[in-house]
Design an enzyme around this catalytic site. Structure first.
Site, PDB file in Angstrom:
ATOM      1  N   ASP A 104       0.860  -1.236   0.016  1.00 15.44           N
ATOM      2  CA  ASP A 104      -0.099  -0.048  -0.074  1.00 15.44           C
ATOM      3  C   ASP A 104       0.826   1.108   0.074  1.00 15.44           C
ATOM      4  O   ASP A 104       2.198   1.139   0.537  1.00 15.44           O
ATOM      5  CB  ASP A 104      -1.024  -0.182   1.284  1.00 15.44           C
TER       6      ASP A 104
ATOM      7  N   HIS B 138       2.264   3.201  -9.216  1.00 12.91           N
ATOM      8  CA  HIS B 138       2.084   1.914  -9.488  1.00 12.91           C
ATOM      9  C   HIS B 138       3.497   1.087  -9.998  1.00 12.91           C
ATOM     10  O   HIS B 138       3.711   0.183  -9.868  1.00 12.91           O
ATOM     11  CB  HIS B 138       1.039   1.636  -9.937  1.00 12.91           C
TER      12      HIS B 138
ATOM     13  N   LEU C  64       9.561 -21.380  -4.824  1.00 17.20           N
ATOM     14  CA  LEU C  64       8.625 -20.240  -4.175  1.00 17.20           C
ATOM     15  C   LEU C  64       7.230 -20.504  -4.756  1.00 17.20           C
ATOM     16  O   LEU C  64       7.344 -20.376  -5.960  1.00 17.20           O
ATOM     17  CB  LEU C  64       9.036 -18.950  -4.369  1.00 17.20           C
TER      18      LEU C  64
HETATM   19  C1  IPE Z   1      -4.501  -1.890  -0.207  1.00 23.40           C
HETATM   20  O1  IPE Z   1      -5.764  -1.699  -0.455  1.00 23.40           O
HETATM   21  C2  IPE Z   1      -3.645  -2.486  -1.251  1.00 23.40           C
HETATM   22  C3  IPE Z   1      -4.212  -3.357  -2.336  1.00 23.40           C
HETATM   23  C4  IPE Z   1      -3.481  -3.626  -2.918  1.00 23.40           C
HETATM   24  C5  IPE Z   1      -5.561  -3.491  -2.758  1.00 23.40           C
HETATM   25  P1  IPE Z   1      -6.392  -0.182  -0.518  1.00 23.40           P
HETATM   26  O2  IPE Z   1      -5.424   0.895  -0.481  1.00 23.40           O
HETATM   27  O3  IPE Z   1      -7.257  -0.328  -1.713  1.00 23.40           O
HETATM   28  O4  IPE Z   1      -7.086  -0.136   0.907  1.00 23.40           O
HETATM   29  P2  IPE Z   1      -7.674   0.882   1.501  1.00 23.40           P
HETATM   30  O5  IPE Z   1      -8.705   1.745   0.781  1.00 23.40           O
HETATM   31  O6  IPE Z   1      -6.817   1.745   2.214  1.00 23.40           O
HETATM   32  O7  IPE Z   1      -8.406   0.235   2.938  1.00 23.40           O
HETATM   33  C1  IPE Z   2      -1.292   0.470  -3.331  1.00 23.67           C
HETATM   34  O1  IPE Z   2      -1.250   1.588  -3.436  1.00 23.67           O
HETATM   35  C2  IPE Z   2      -1.752  -0.324  -4.392  1.00 23.67           C
HETATM   36  C3  IPE Z   2      -1.568  -1.538  -5.356  1.00 23.67           C
HETATM   37  C4  IPE Z   2      -0.713  -2.178  -4.669  1.00 23.67           C
HETATM   38  C5  IPE Z   2      -2.123  -1.531  -6.706  1.00 23.67           C
HETATM   39  P1  IPE Z   2      -2.516   2.332  -3.312  1.00 23.67           P
HETATM   40  O2  IPE Z   2      -2.815   2.817  -4.761  1.00 23.67           O
HETATM   41  O3  IPE Z   2      -3.572   2.131  -2.608  1.00 23.67           O
HETATM   42  O4  IPE Z   2      -1.691   4.102  -2.772  1.00 23.67           O
HETATM   43  P2  IPE Z   2      -2.407   4.890  -1.758  1.00 23.67           P
HETATM   44  O5  IPE Z   2      -2.841   3.970  -0.823  1.00 23.67           O
HETATM   45  O6  IPE Z   2      -3.397   5.635  -2.543  1.00 23.67           O
HETATM   46  O7  IPE Z   2      -1.189   5.814  -1.299  1.00 23.67           O
HETATM   47 MG    MG Z   3      -3.905   2.574  -0.701  1.00 15.89          MG
END
Ligand code: IPE
Ligand code: IPE
Ligand code: MG
Length: 236
Positions: A19, A36, A130
């Site tokens: 995240d 990303h 893995l």
């Molecule tokens: C975390 O999810 C990472 C993912 C890969 C989906 P989100 O960023 O979508 O989660 P929330 O909205 O903060 O709970």
């Molecule tokens: C993680 O980052 C998403 C994935 C792994 C695709 P986010 O897109 O949720 O980024 P934030 O949480 O908005 O910073």
């Molecule tokens: Mg996120």
């Protein structure tokens, strides 16, 4: 490798909520997809380092059933990145005996992504290294509801429904529960990730944003895990 790490107590299964890509990009004045893209680089390093550490199962959260709420171009961009990732990584993964696995309902993904996934699954299906699972259009509640549906459809009597039977009907049927769940970017929640499987997982949350998550940060998380006292309801 971090010398404080106990090589004999490396978790068998590590699950990661990747995240913070969006915030990482925003801090640099860049569009979310830039984040990303950088996140994919981080993932490459973490997959490699999982093998070095001797982790047997690595599961990463890439797209949730709720991620569909994001603008369409972000979703499409993410799936394009996935195709690119498999295109550039699959030979190395295969050479290192990694077995690729997908959890989640990926049946409705764009055709190009499905093709890349199918190729990766097919190519690596007999590998014994893995087990690398990517959660795509994955939701823990959706997974549990599907398991219940499968069980009912198979004609099982209510009295015969056990935790084990439930586990066997999840996407992770062949995968042990994760000992360690890592979440980056400091959010204190599971966001519908492996909610059944993580019932007794140790959860480590780091403030580091996913694109900045290095193998050193990874080792710090495992070190924190190794310092935990796992009781499973018992007394030590
Ligand atoms: C975390 O999810 C990472 C993912 C890969 C989906 P989100 O960023 O979508 O989660 P929330 O909205 O903060 O709970
Ligand atoms: C993680 O980052 C998403 C994935 C792994 C695709 P986010 O897109 O949720 O980024 P934030 O949480 O908005 O910073
Ligand atoms: Mg996120």
């Amino acid at each position: 490798m971090n010398t404080s790490l106990d090589k004999n107590r490396i978790p068998r299964h590590v699950a990661i909520i990747m995240d913070g890509n969006g915030r990482w990009a925003k801090a640099k004045g860049q569009p979310r997809l830039f984040g990303h893209n950088a996140g994919m680089e981080a993932l490459r390093e973490i997959v490699r380092h999982s093998q070095t550490l001797g982790v047997k199962y690595l599961t990463v959260y890439a797209f949730s059933t709720e991620s569909g709420k994001r603008p369409e171009d972000e979703g499409a961009g993410l799936f394009k990145l996935l195709v690119k990732y498999f295109g550039s990584e699959i030979d190395e993964l295969h050479a290192n005996h990694v077995k690729v696995n997908i959890i989640g309902d990926w049946s409705k993904l764009p055709a190009e992504s499905k093709q890349a996934i199918n190729d990766a699954l097919e190519k690596t299906k007999n590998n014994d290294g893995l087990v690398f699972s990517i959660a795509l259009n994955y939701g823990g509640r959706d997974e549990i509801a599907r398991a219940v549906k499968n069980i009912i459809e198979s004609g099982v009597n209510a009295a015969d429904i056990t935790e084990e039977l439930m586990s066997k009907n999840l996407y992770t049927a062949d995968i042990p529960d994760p000992e360690l769940v890592i979440r980056t970017s400091g959010e204190l929640r599971l966001s519908n990730f492996l909610i059944w499987q993580s019932a007794y997982s140790e959860i480590v949350i780091t403030p580091v944003l996913w694109p900045d998550f290095t193998k050193e940060e990874y080792e710090k998380c495992i070190l924190e895990y190794q310092g935990r006292d796992r009781r499973f309801g018992g007394i030590k």
